[in-house]
Design an enzyme around this catalytic site. Structure first.
Site, PDB file in Angstrom:
ATOM      1  N   CYS A 116       1.156  -1.020  -0.153  1.00 39.42           N
ATOM      2  CA  CYS A 116      -0.325  -0.040   0.125  1.00 39.42           C
ATOM      3  C   CYS A 116       1.052   1.165   0.156  1.00 39.42           C
ATOM      4  O   CYS A 116       0.844   2.235  -1.014  1.00 39.42           O
ATOM      5  CB  CYS A 116      -1.019   0.044   1.422  1.00 39.42           C
ATOM      6  N   TYR A 117       1.876   1.066   0.517  1.00 40.55           N
ATOM      7  CA  TYR A 117       2.968   2.687   0.381  1.00 40.55           C
ATOM      8  C   TYR A 117       3.248   2.470  -0.313  1.00 40.55           C
ATOM      9  O   TYR A 117       4.055   3.692  -0.738  1.00 40.55           O
ATOM     10  CB  TYR A 117       3.558   2.471   1.822  1.00 40.55           C
TER      11      TYR A 117
END
Length: 334
Positions: free
Chosen positions: A154-155
């Protein structure tokens, strides 16, 4: 119509996958599974995630042998821990399934990466070479040919979507490493209860300082060193990354805007801001990554935000599915 199986469907990302795939006109969900040891085995997905009540009321079946579920299945989504995906992906590939893995088990083609950052010895280096990194806006041609897709973290999704066009266009002075300060909602830690993600315990706090496993994932795929500091925020979902960079001499705001426009002008799940920067609320519950920026002299700040469970996980997984099988890229997502 393709048959699909979702493994690890009880988690937050798994539930989002169920919702997307249930309304996908070209997909049929054959089963939802959890590990044989899971306390959720036998429960309905809609009991755990009431937003699915009356929409998807399938049971969560315990899986100990993949052969009980793989027959006739075209696509398997693994919403599982990296150790589990590491073991299951080769079995489903051998059964003739396309595997879309939401874990970190196949994201970096370097066995040493897993020993250092994930704490295990990778047993399938040949699959690391074959896996396609599913940063969808940048990997469409490779995704169309792949049977093993490693959905980015996600990051890393927000960070790379913000930085990759600028690095590829040679606009940044990389002698000053881009500094990524990113904050995620608590759902990024998963659904399993723990003191560290209890509502009354969570406070805005950095973690994994200088040693978070997403830093080498970002740096490897960007081909550039970065400083990455994640933060845990006391909100349920979403990621906002504020990235500070140094521009090469003479680079203008107009050049940056044109570079982003060229990179994402035809990409429906990246939204660009001509003025100002996005807020977290703009993307929560939606499959987009929103990007805005500001310039002062040689300094550039880029802000990227996404829903960590959607563009940071389930939505990007379905976007990869759509590209892989030639469906409209936003099918079931918008």
């Amino acid at each position: 119509m393709l048959n699909t199986l979702i493994v690890g469907a009880s988690g937050y990302a798994g539930a989002e996958l169920v919702s997307y795939l249930n309304r996908h006109p070209d997909m049929n969900i054959t089963a939802l599974t959890v590990s044989a040891q899971s306390s959720d085995a036998g429960k309905l997905i809609s009991d755990l995630h009431p937003q699915l009540k009356g929409i998807v009321d399938l049971p969560l079946q315990a899986m100990s042998d993949i052969s009980e579920f793989s027959e006739g299945v075209d696509v398997v989504f693994l919403a599982t821990a990296h150790e589990v995906s590491h073991d299951l992906a080769p079995q489903f590939l051998a059964a003739g399934c396309v595997v879309i893995d939401l874990s970190g088990a196949f994201r970096v083609n370097d066995p040493a990466f897993y020993e250092r950052y994930y704490g295990f010895t990778h047993q399938h280096p040949e699959l690391l070479e074959k896996a396609v990194y599913g940063l969808a806006e940048w990997q469409a041609d490779k995704l169309k040919e792949s049977n093993l897709i490693a959905v980015p973290g996600c990051y890393p999704t927000a960070s790379q979507l913000a930085l990759k066009p600028l690095i590829d266009a040679d606009l940044l002075d990389l002698s000053q490493w881009p500094v990524i300060n990113a904050t995620s909602g608590v759902s990024g830690a998963g659904r399993k209860a723990a003191i560290s993600n209890s509502f009354c315990e969570v406070s805005l706090q950095p973690y994994g300082v200088f040693n978070h496993r997403h830093q080498p994932e970002i740096a490897t795929h960007l081909g550039a060193s970065v400083i990455f500091t994640p933060h845990l925020g006391n909100f349920p979902r979403g990621i906002l990354a504020t990235i500070t960079c140094r521009l090469k001499a003479g680079v203008t705001q107009q050049q940056i805007a044109e570079t982003f426009s060229q990179a994402y002008g035809g990409k429906p799940l990246v939204r660009l801001y001509e003025n100002g920067v996005p807020a977290l609320k703009n993307v929560v519950g939606l499959p987009f990554c929103d990007i805005g920026f500001a310039v002062q002299d040689e300094h550039l700040i880029v802000v990227a935000t996404e829903d960590n469970l959607l563009k940071g996980a389930a939505a990007q997984a379905v976007q990869c599915l759509n590209i892989r099988f030639g469906f409209a890229e936003t099918q079931s997502l918008i």
